[in-house]
Structures are given as C-alpha cells and as structure tokens.
Write a protein that holds these residues in place. Structure first.
Motif, PDB file in Angstrom:
ATOM      1  N   TYR A 103      14.631 -17.904  -3.957  1.00 40.13           N
ATOM      2  CA  TYR A 103      14.055 -16.652  -3.469  1.00 40.13           C
ATOM      3  C   TYR A 103      14.333 -15.564  -4.482  1.00 40.13           C
TER       4      TYR A 103
ATOM      5  N   SER B 142      13.499 -11.435  -5.723  1.00 35.08           N
ATOM      6  CA  SER B 142      13.083 -10.125  -5.242  1.00 35.08           C
ATOM      7  C   SER B 142      13.557  -9.058  -6.211  1.00 35.08           C
ATOM      8  N   ASP B 143      12.813  -7.946  -6.259  1.00 36.12           N
ATOM      9  CA  ASP B 143      13.324  -6.813  -7.018  1.00 36.12           C
ATOM     10  C   ASP B 143      14.379  -6.093  -6.181  1.00 36.12           C
TER      11      ASP B 143
ATOM     12  N   GLY C 203      13.230  -4.681  -2.869  1.00 37.03           N
ATOM     13  CA  GLY C 203      12.600  -5.601  -1.938  1.00 37.03           C
ATOM     14  C   GLY C 203      11.111  -5.420  -1.815  1.00 37.03           C
ATOM     15  N   ASP C 204      10.483  -4.747  -2.797  1.00 36.38           N
ATOM     16  CA  ASP C 204       9.038  -4.528  -2.727  1.00 36.38           C
ATOM     17  C   ASP C 204       8.251  -5.787  -3.068  1.00 36.38           C
TER      18      ASP C 204
ATOM     19  N   ASN D 188       8.448  -9.947  -3.437  1.00 34.98           N
ATOM     20  CA  ASN D 188       9.256 -11.080  -3.012  1.00 34.98           C
ATOM     21  C   ASN D 188       8.526 -12.384  -3.311  1.00 34.98           C
TER      22      ASN D 188
ATOM     23  N   ARG E 239       5.753  -5.691  -0.242  1.00 36.73           N
ATOM     24  CA  ARG E 239       6.155  -4.765   0.811  1.00 36.73           C
ATOM     25  C   ARG E 239       6.319  -3.341   0.278  1.00 36.73           C
TER      26      ARG E 239
ATOM     27  N   ASN F  42       1.786  -4.451   4.335  1.00 40.74           N
ATOM     28  CA  ASN F  42       2.375  -5.569   3.611  1.00 40.74           C
ATOM     29  C   ASN F  42       1.323  -6.668   3.473  1.00 40.74           C
TER      30      ASN F  42
END
Length: 376
Positions: free
Chosen positions: A12, A14-15, A18-19, A21, A44, A49
């Motif tokens: 997993y 993500s940045d 959390g924008d 994923n 997101r 979303n």
C-alpha cells in the motif's frame, strides 16, 4: 488432514496527505495459472473521491474420487478465474453520509483438470483435459465463461464509534442498487441497518438486513443464489455454516436428492436480524473491565435469525417445524443463539470464537466455531 498452504503479499502506497493511494495485492498458490493479483488507485484530494481497479483472481478448489474396483483415484481441480475492471467515485454529503457510484466489467472463467492415478498392477498417472460444457453433450464438463457489466449506486451512513473488536455506539446503514447485465440479467438490492446503544460498559447492538436478487433470477444460479451460512459475509448466521453439516442431519425432499436442512438456507432473497449484548472484558483503563491492552477481548451474548426464499415461494413464519421426508421444502426462519468472544490480535485482525445452538438443527446441537471477522 486436508491441510493447504497459500501465500500472498499486499503493498500500500500513499503520499503524506493521503490524497493519492495505490494498493497492490499478489497471491500465489499451486501452479503458474494460480498466480493472481489486483491493483487499485484512489484519489482523495478533492471532495469527490474517485478511483479504479483491475484484477485477475484465481480461486482453486479440489477433491478426489476413488474407484475401489479398479484401484483408480481421480484428483479433480476446479478453478474459477475472476477478471475485473472497475471505476467509481464517492461524494460525501457530510462527515457521516455519502453516495457511492461504480461501474465495471467482470468475467468468470472456469478451468477443470483431472489427474488419474491407476494403482492396479503397474502404477500410472494420466492428466485428463475436461471439455467445455458447450462442447460436451454429457458427463463431467467445465462451464463456459460468464460475463457481466455491473454498476452500483449506494447511499451510505456511518455515525458509529468502533472499539477494539466491534462498534459500540451510534449506527450504520446502507441502501444499494446493483444492476447486472450480461450472461444473466438481474438487479441486486441491499438494505442494511445497524444500531448500537452504549450503557457503560455494555453495548446493545441490533441489525436488520435484506439482500435480494430480482429480475431474471434462477434459484440454482451461482450468481443469484445466496446462502445464510457462509462465514465472512454480510448474511452470516452463526450455527449454520455449510461445512458443519453432517449426512445424518439430512432429510430428503420430494425429489429424494436434496437435503432439506441445507436447501432451506439457500435462496435468491434473504432476510436477517441479529442482536448482541457486548461486554469489553480486556482492554484499556478507559474501555475494559480489566486493564490488559495487549489482547483486547470482548464477550457477547447473541441471537441470529434468518430467512431464505426465492421468487414464487411463500415463507412461513413459524419457529417449530416438523420436517417430513419426501415433502417439499418449507421456507421457515432459522434461529441460533449463543455466546461469542472476539479477540483483537495485535491490531492486525479480529478473531471470533463462538458457541452457537442452532434451533433448526436438533440433531447437530450446540457446537463451537470461529471466524476472522470484526463484529458487525
């Protein structure tokens, strides 16, 4: 002992905000054709979303048959390949309510193999190819592929507070419509409502649910028939797991080929109701009778009830049913009650061990089961 081993890995990414994923899952068990995986992306960054996923998931089942007369053993492997592409989005109306929309394409492919071992005299092994059902007029055959274009529109609410193993306060609900068009055409409806009342330290939990497939549905279809006793599903009723049934429990119906006790758990439409009294035995100082945060444990008393039926059938709401061999299957509620214990295993998963007494299985009586699933 029938032990099987499978392996998989999930990644997993993500940045920091959390924008963006990205999830990647790979599974491997068996041969090269049993390797599968799935990739999904979710954005997101803004209020709407959106995301997409693509996957190839093989499911492998196996069993064997023995012919004592010829000392022949057939090892049969059945594979289902699920290939899917989906895109979807979600729009939140508030912090507790949102709308979900998705559309996708899915293909179910089938592949059967037989390894035949002959032990009579000289040992021999032969791999037999199983023909497709469209190319075979009789005998054992592999089903042809099934295709669907499916979409889902759902309205979701969630104002619940989750504890170590299950929700303890608030409520959740979901109303969903999912049309399927392709090899079969039908509409799946889901209405699910759950409510939790917290009276420290006890939680009173209730839920009601309906899952139904409407339209051109077949009670024997792999895609439109539902079952009340499958674990890890929304409609699971403890005490009626498919694998727990024994031959001495079965009463034949009018055809003499179906087990009434099992068949009345199947249908294209299901209704379910459950109630639990949950007590946090082990936990933290803020939530738990005993301060032991290393293995949070919840004890609960539960009652489950469910009803399965198909189009054209009329359910009968009666608690005691006398099954008469050779008679048609009556659609009656099945009920179980018992005690359950859920454990939070190091924050990675929730294990539930339960003792259930299924009232519509007097021959079976109470028994112990377990499942890896959080409380509903």
């Amino acid at each position: 002992y029938g032990t099987q081993v499978a392996g998989g890995v999930g990644l997993y990414f993500s940045d920091m905000l959390g924008d963006h994923n990205l999830g990647v899952v790979v599974q491997a068990n068996g041969t090269f054709k049993d390797i599968g995986g799935q990739v999904g992306y979710l954005n997101r960054k803004r209020r709407i979303n959106y995301g997409a996923s693509i996957g190839h998931i093989p499911l492998l089942y196996g069993f064997q048959s023995i012919d004592p007369a010829t000392l022949t053993i057939d090892q049969i492997r059945q594979r289902i390949f699920i290939d899917n592409v989906d895109i979807g989005g979600s729009y939140p109306f508030s912090t507790t309510r949102r709308a979900d929309l998705s559309v996708g394409f899915v293909r179910y492919g089938f592949d059967y193999e037989i390894d035949r071992f002959v032990l009579n005299g000289v040992y021999s092994r032969e791999r037999i190819s199983v023909p497709k059902c469209s190319d075979s007029s009789s005998g054992f055959c592999s089903p042809d592929a099934v295709y669907f274009v499916q979409s889902t529109l759902a309205y979701v609410g969630d104002f619940s507070n989750f504890a170590f193993t299950s929700p303890v306060q608030g409520g959740r609900y979901r109303v969903q419509v999912s049309p399927f068009v392709g090899s079969e055409t039908f509409v799946r409806l889901v209405a699910d409502y759950r409510r939790y009342f917290f009276a420290k330290p006890v939680t009173f939990a209730f839920r009601g649910m309906h899952l139904g497939n409407y339209g051109e549905v077949d009670a024997g279809s792999l895609f439109t028939e539902e079952y009340l006793g499958y674990a890890n599903t929304l409609t699971h009723i403890r005490g009626y797991s498919f694998s727990s049934f024994e031959p001495n429990e079965c009463t034949p119906d009018e055809s003499g080929t179906r087990c009434v006790e099992v068949e009345r758990l199947r249908g294209t439409r299901l209704a379910l109701a459950s109630a639990e009294i949950r007590l946090p035995l082990l936990g933290s100082e803020a939530f738990g009778l005993l301060n032991f945060p290393y293995l949070p444990t919840e004890i609960s008393l539960f009652a489950d009830a469910g009803l399965a039926w198909s189009a054209g059938e009329t359910p009968k709401l009666k608690f005691v049913d006398e099954i008469v061999p050779g008679q048609p299957i009556e659609r009656v509620p099945v009920i179980s009650a018992g005690v359950s214990s859920r454990f939070n295993l190091f924050g990675y998963m929730v294990l539930e061990i339960f003792y259930a007494y299924p009232f519509q299985r007097p021959v079976k009586g109470g028994y112990v089961g377990f499942q890896l699933i959080p409380g509903w």
